[in-house]
Design a protein around this motif. Structure first.
Motif, PDB file in Angstrom:
ATOM      1  N   PRO A  20     -23.988  -3.957  27.050  1.00 16.05           N
ATOM      2  CA  PRO A  20     -23.746  -5.408  27.075  1.00 16.05           C
ATOM      3  C   PRO A  20     -24.314  -6.043  28.346  1.00 16.05           C
ATOM      4  O   PRO A  20     -24.281  -5.451  29.427  1.00 16.05           O
ATOM      5  N   GLY A  65     -24.968 -10.108  30.411  1.00 16.85           N
ATOM      6  CA  GLY A  65     -24.478 -11.473  30.425  1.00 16.85           C
ATOM      7  C   GLY A  65     -24.762 -12.178  31.735  1.00 16.85           C
ATOM      8  O   GLY A  65     -25.458 -11.656  32.614  1.00 16.85           O
ATOM      9  N   GLN A 101     -24.039 -10.963  25.769  1.00 17.66           N
ATOM     10  CA  GLN A 101     -24.628 -10.279  24.626  1.00 17.66           C
ATOM     11  C   GLN A 101     -23.741  -9.068  24.367  1.00 17.66           C
ATOM     12  O   GLN A 101     -23.923  -7.993  24.933  1.00 17.66           O
ATOM     13  N   GLU A 134     -25.686  -5.636  19.841  1.00 20.15           N
ATOM     14  CA  GLU A 134     -27.089  -5.909  19.588  1.00 20.15           C
ATOM     15  C   GLU A 134     -27.274  -7.152  18.738  1.00 20.15           C
ATOM     16  O   GLU A 134     -28.323  -7.801  18.793  1.00 20.15           O
ATOM     17  N   ASN A 135     -26.266  -7.527  17.944  1.00 12.24           N
ATOM     18  CA  ASN A 135     -26.386  -8.659  17.031  1.00 12.24           C
ATOM     19  C   ASN A 135     -25.494  -9.845  17.366  1.00 12.24           C
ATOM     20  O   ASN A 135     -25.699 -10.936  16.840  1.00 12.24           O
ATOM     21  N   LYS A 160     -23.655 -12.557  20.069  1.00  3.75           N
ATOM     22  CA  LYS A 160     -23.764 -13.193  21.379  1.00  3.75           C
ATOM     23  C   LYS A 160     -22.791 -14.370  21.454  1.00  3.75           C
ATOM     24  O   LYS A 160     -22.609 -15.101  20.482  1.00  3.75           O
ATOM     25  N   GLU A 172     -21.762 -17.785  23.983  1.00  2.00           N
ATOM     26  CA  GLU A 172     -22.155 -18.638  25.090  1.00  2.00           C
ATOM     27  C   GLU A 172     -21.140 -19.756  25.269  1.00  2.00           C
ATOM     28  O   GLU A 172     -20.532 -20.216  24.293  1.00  2.00           O
ATOM     29  N   GLN A 196     -26.885 -12.393  14.731  1.00  2.00           N
ATOM     30  CA  GLN A 196     -28.250 -12.233  14.241  1.00  2.00           C
ATOM     31  C   GLN A 196     -28.265 -11.256  13.072  1.00  2.00           C
ATOM     32  O   GLN A 196     -28.070 -10.052  13.236  1.00  2.00           O
TER      33      GLN A 196
END
Length: 373
Positions: free
Chosen positions: A52, A54, A107, A110-111, A113, A115, A147
């Motif tokens: 991870p 960030g 993050q 992997e998919n 995230k 914010e 994602q």
């Protein structure tokens, strides 16, 4: 004689057999060459384990009094700006305020995230004037991305606005074009649904279906550009009015839905003035339409106290230029601080397309830090 002949014949047969046995060729041993073919060595590539990452950033920004803003506002008995040609009453509330902004992102997989951005505004007017447009309050925005593959991402957004109204939005974001370094480097289509509701949870809500079109690209001489087109079909919980009776001064032609398009386009350029491994001084330019708004209707509201009717033009725009001088110091590989000064030139108050005017300069200064992990 006959016996002699038989004897000699016997000897001949035996001799022939012995001779035949002697001429038998011995077997020939043939050597065999063994060829060893080396098989190629296949190295197994092991993908590094996901870790991870960030960031966390904090910036304090102070906005000074706008050009021409020097008079104390004079109010009438109803609290409105008094008519006085000697005072500059334009856009008083957007002056001399501060903004503390905190940003973060993670993050997580992997998919996936996450914010966030939190902006806390405070009015810095020394005379204590509190205009209806004063920048006061806290604005919070959270975004979560998932994602699904290289071209499809889901985004969920939550916002708590300065006036404590809230909204939720879902976007299905499709990257339909990508070409780094090209005139058009990105084109993204994002169908969406949106719901906004007031602080008290009453009927003054809005539902929206529509699409955002995001784009970005590169221009000669080191300039870049990006922006968004917002296409919104809005449905309101409370009616709005699109006309006014000139005789009775009453609002007419109520509607409960409209279509609104907004266009944002920004131009950027960074001029590197000085840099070392740890220091950088840059002069930054940005500007553009922020935004250009095309509504379906002009809208009218009435002040119940003064009975004064106000009109919101269906087509408005805000055009600006922002110039800043920025200095950054990289303390470590993952921690940097920066500070800067600048000024923004914009038509702050009068934004109707047919009357946009009063572009003014507003100075600003900021200091901040950012840590990554």
């Amino acid at each position: 004689m006959k016996k002699l002949a038989l004897f000699l014949g016997s000897l001949l047969v035996v001799g022939t057999a012995v001779q035949a046995k002697e001429v038998v060729v011995a077997p020939v041993e043939v050597s065999k060459e063994i060829i060893v073919v080396a098989e190629p060595v296949v190295e197994e590539v092991v993908a590094p384990a996901f870790k991870p990452t960030g960031y966390v950033g904090v910036q304090y920004r102070a906005y000074g009094k706008t050009e021409g803003h020097g008079d104390k506002i004079v109010r009438d008995a109803n609290g409105e700006n008094a008519s006085d040609d000697n005072q500059d009453t334009w856009n008083r509330g957007a002056n001399n305020y501060s903004r503390l902004e905190t940003t973060f992102g993670v993050q997580a997989t992997e998919n996936f995230k996450l914010e966030g951005r939190i902006r806390d505004y405070n009015n810095l007017e020394s005379n204590g004037d509190s205009h209806k447009n004063s920048k006061n309050g806290t604005e919070t925005r959270l975004r979560a991305y998932y994602q699904h593959n290289d071209w499809f991402t889901s985004r969920v957004q939550y916002r708590d606005e300065e006036d404590d109204s809230q909204n939720l939005e879902y976007q299905a974001r499709f990257t339909v074009y990508k070409n780094e370094g090209a005139l058009l480097s990105k084109l993204l289509l994002a169908p969406k649904v949106y719901h906004s509701f007031p602080e008290d949870g009453g009927s003054d809500y809005m539902n929206t279906i529509g699409m955002d079109i995001e784009y970005a690209g590169n221009l000669p001489l080191g300039f870049t550009w990006d922006g968004t087109i917002y296409l919104n079909q809005n449905f309101y919980g409370q009616d709005f009015y699109t006309g006014v009776d000139s005789v009775t001064n009453t609002l007419t032609d109520n509607k409960d839905k409209d279509f609104v398009a907004e266009w944002e386009i920004y131009l950027y350029r960074t001029f590197a003035l000085y840099s070392t491994d740890n220091y950088a001084i840059d002069f930054n330019f940005e500007g553009g339409y922020d935004p250009y708004k095309f509504g379906q209707y002009d809208k009218y509201t009435k002040n119940e106290k003064t009975k004064k009717v106000s009109k919101s033009s269906k087509t408005t725009y805000s055009l600006y230029t922002l110039l800043t001088l920025d200095a950054e110091y990289k303390v470590t590989e993952n921690f940097a601080v920066n500070a800067g000064v600048g000024a923004e030139y914009r038509n702050w108050d009068i934004t109707a397309q047919d009357a946009a005017s009063h572009w003014r300069w507003q100075p600003l200064a900021y200091v901040g830090m950012k840590a990554t992990f």
